[in-house]
Design a protein around this motif. Structure first.
Motif, short mmCIF file in Angstrom:
data_model
loop_
_atom_site.label_atom_id
_atom_site.label_comp_id
_atom_site.label_asym_id
_atom_site.label_seq_id
_atom_site.Cartn_x
_atom_site.Cartn_y
_atom_site.Cartn_z
N SER A 77 1.07 -1.43 -0.26
CA SER A 77 -0.05 -0.23 -0.25
C SER A 77 0.95 1.33 0.48
O SER A 77 1.95 1.45 0.58
CB SER A 77 -0.75 -0.31 1.24
N SER A 78 0.54 1.99 -1.00
CA SER A 78 0.71 3.19 -0.97
C SER A 78 2.54 3.64 -1.90
O SER A 78 3.54 3.87 -1.50
CB SER A 78 1.19 4.04 0.85
N ASP A 79 3.29 2.69 -1.87
CA ASP A 79 4.08 2.46 -3.33
C ASP A 79 3.59 1.77 -4.74
O ASP A 79 2.24 2.30 -4.78
CB ASP A 79 4.43 0.97 -2.82
N ALA A 80 4.55 1.72 -5.75
CA ALA A 80 4.40 1.79 -6.89
C ALA A 80 5.15 0.89 -6.96
O ALA A 80 6.28 0.68 -7.24
CB ALA A 80 4.55 2.60 -7.29
N GLN A 81 5.00 -0.71 -7.75
CA GLN A 81 6.21 -1.40 -8.67
C GLN A 81 6.47 -0.86 -10.32
O GLN A 81 4.92 -0.91 -11.34
CB GLN A 81 5.09 -2.83 -8.54
N VAL A 82 6.94 -0.24 -10.35
CA VAL A 82 7.91 -0.71 -11.79
C VAL A 82 8.86 -1.23 -13.05
O VAL A 82 9.38 -1.47 -11.67
CB VAL A 82 8.43 0.92 -11.51
N THR A 83 7.65 -1.83 -14.21
CA THR A 83 8.79 -2.36 -14.49
C THR A 83 9.34 -1.56 -16.44
O THR A 83 8.29 -1.12 -16.47
CB THR A 83 8.30 -3.76 -15.14
N VAL A 84 10.39 -1.75 -16.52
CA VAL A 84 10.77 -1.27 -17.67
C VAL A 84 11.39 -2.32 -18.20
O VAL A 84 12.19 -3.33 -17.63
CB VAL A 84 11.56 0.02 -17.58
N ALA A 85 11.15 -1.97 -19.46
CA ALA A 85 11.93 -3.05 -20.56
C ALA A 85 12.59 -2.93 -21.73
O ALA A 85 11.78 -1.55 -22.21
CB ALA A 85 11.04 -4.58 -20.98
N PRO A 86 13.04 -2.62 -22.46
CA PRO A 86 13.40 -2.23 -23.85
C PRO A 86 12.15 -2.40 -24.77
O PRO A 86 11.62 -3.00 -25.09
CB PRO A 86 14.30 -3.17 -24.82
N GLY A 87 12.65 -1.35 -25.48
CA GLY A 87 11.34 -1.04 -26.88
C GLY A 87 11.73 0.02 -28.31
O GLY A 87 12.52 0.19 -28.17
N SER A 88 10.51 -1.08 -29.04
CA SER A 88 11.57 0.05 -30.37
C SER A 88 10.11 0.60 -30.36
O SER A 88 10.80 1.75 -31.79
CB SER A 88 11.57 -1.21 -31.40
N ASN A 89 9.16 0.86 -30.40
CA ASN A 89 8.18 2.19 -30.73
C ASN A 89 8.02 2.73 -30.08
O ASN A 89 6.92 3.29 -29.40
CB ASN A 89 6.67 0.76 -31.30
N GLY A 90 8.72 3.78 -29.32
CA GLY A 90 8.29 5.06 -28.39
C GLY A 90 8.11 4.16 -27.08
O GLY A 90 8.64 3.23 -26.83
N ILE A 91 7.33 5.49 -26.15
CA ILE A 91 6.92 4.44 -24.70
C ILE A 91 5.89 4.02 -24.98
O ILE A 91 4.65 4.42 -25.45
CB ILE A 91 6.78 6.29 -24.13
N GLU A 92 5.75 3.09 -24.44
CA GLU A 92 4.39 1.98 -24.63
C GLU A 92 4.63 1.69 -22.74
O GLU A 92 4.98 0.93 -22.29
CB GLU A 92 4.65 0.85 -24.70
N LEU A 93 3.19 2.56 -22.28
CA LEU A 93 3.39 2.01 -20.84
C LEU A 93 2.14 1.76 -20.44
O LEU A 93 0.45 1.58 -20.93
CB LEU A 93 2.82 4.17 -20.31
N THR A 94 2.09 1.14 -19.64
CA THR A 94 0.72 0.48 -19.15
C THR A 94 0.76 0.54 -18.08
O THR A 94 1.23 0.52 -16.98
CB THR A 94 1.05 -1.15 -19.38
N LEU A 95 -0.93 0.84 -16.96
CA LEU A 95 -0.69 1.80 -15.87
C LEU A 95 -1.61 0.74 -15.30
O LEU A 95 -3.13 0.81 -15.98
CB LEU A 95 -1.12 3.30 -16.48
N GLU A 96 -1.91 0.23 -13.83
CA GLU A 96 -2.68 -0.69 -13.13
C GLU A 96 -2.72 0.50 -12.11
O GLU A 96 -2.31 1.23 -11.22
CB GLU A 96 -2.47 -1.81 -13.01
N SER A 97 -3.79 0.65 -11.84
CA SER A 97 -3.63 2.18 -10.14
C SER A 97 -4.87 1.86 -9.47
O SER A 97 -6.38 1.46 -10.34
CB SER A 97 -3.58 3.16 -10.73
#
Length: 100
Positions: A14-34
């Protein structure tokens, strides 16, 4: 900065966030769950994209699972995940100085 390999920062507590990054090739692809998507989804997205822009990240797959984190926590988690993806150690990293 380029995302070199998958990396993660944060927790699912609670009150935190888990951020995962991986290489991409089509700009920024953001998936958000909240748990507060209806109230703060746009602000969370804007904060994540702002940090990525500040770090010079142009191509990446980003997944954020937010559990009510404050903006400062989101910024720290994104910054940490990006640095981890590049194998940058805690030595000589301007923590908090890169993101204004």
């Amino acid at each position: 900065m380029e995302i070199q390999k998958p990396a993660m920062a944060g927790t699912l507590e609670s009150s935190d966030a888990q951020v995962t990054v991986a290489p991409g090739s089509n700009g920024i692809e953001l998936t958000l769950e909240s748990s507060v998507m209806n109230q703060y989804g746009r602000q969370i997205k804007a904060t994540v994209l702002s940090v990525l822009e500040g770090l010079g990240v142009q191509n990446a797959k980003i997944k954020v699972v937010d559990k009510g984190a404050l903006d400062c926590t989101l910024k720290a988690r994104v910054e940490c995940a990006v640095f981890r993806s590049n194998g940058i150690s805690a030595q000589n990293v301007p923590w908090g100085g890169v993101i204004k």
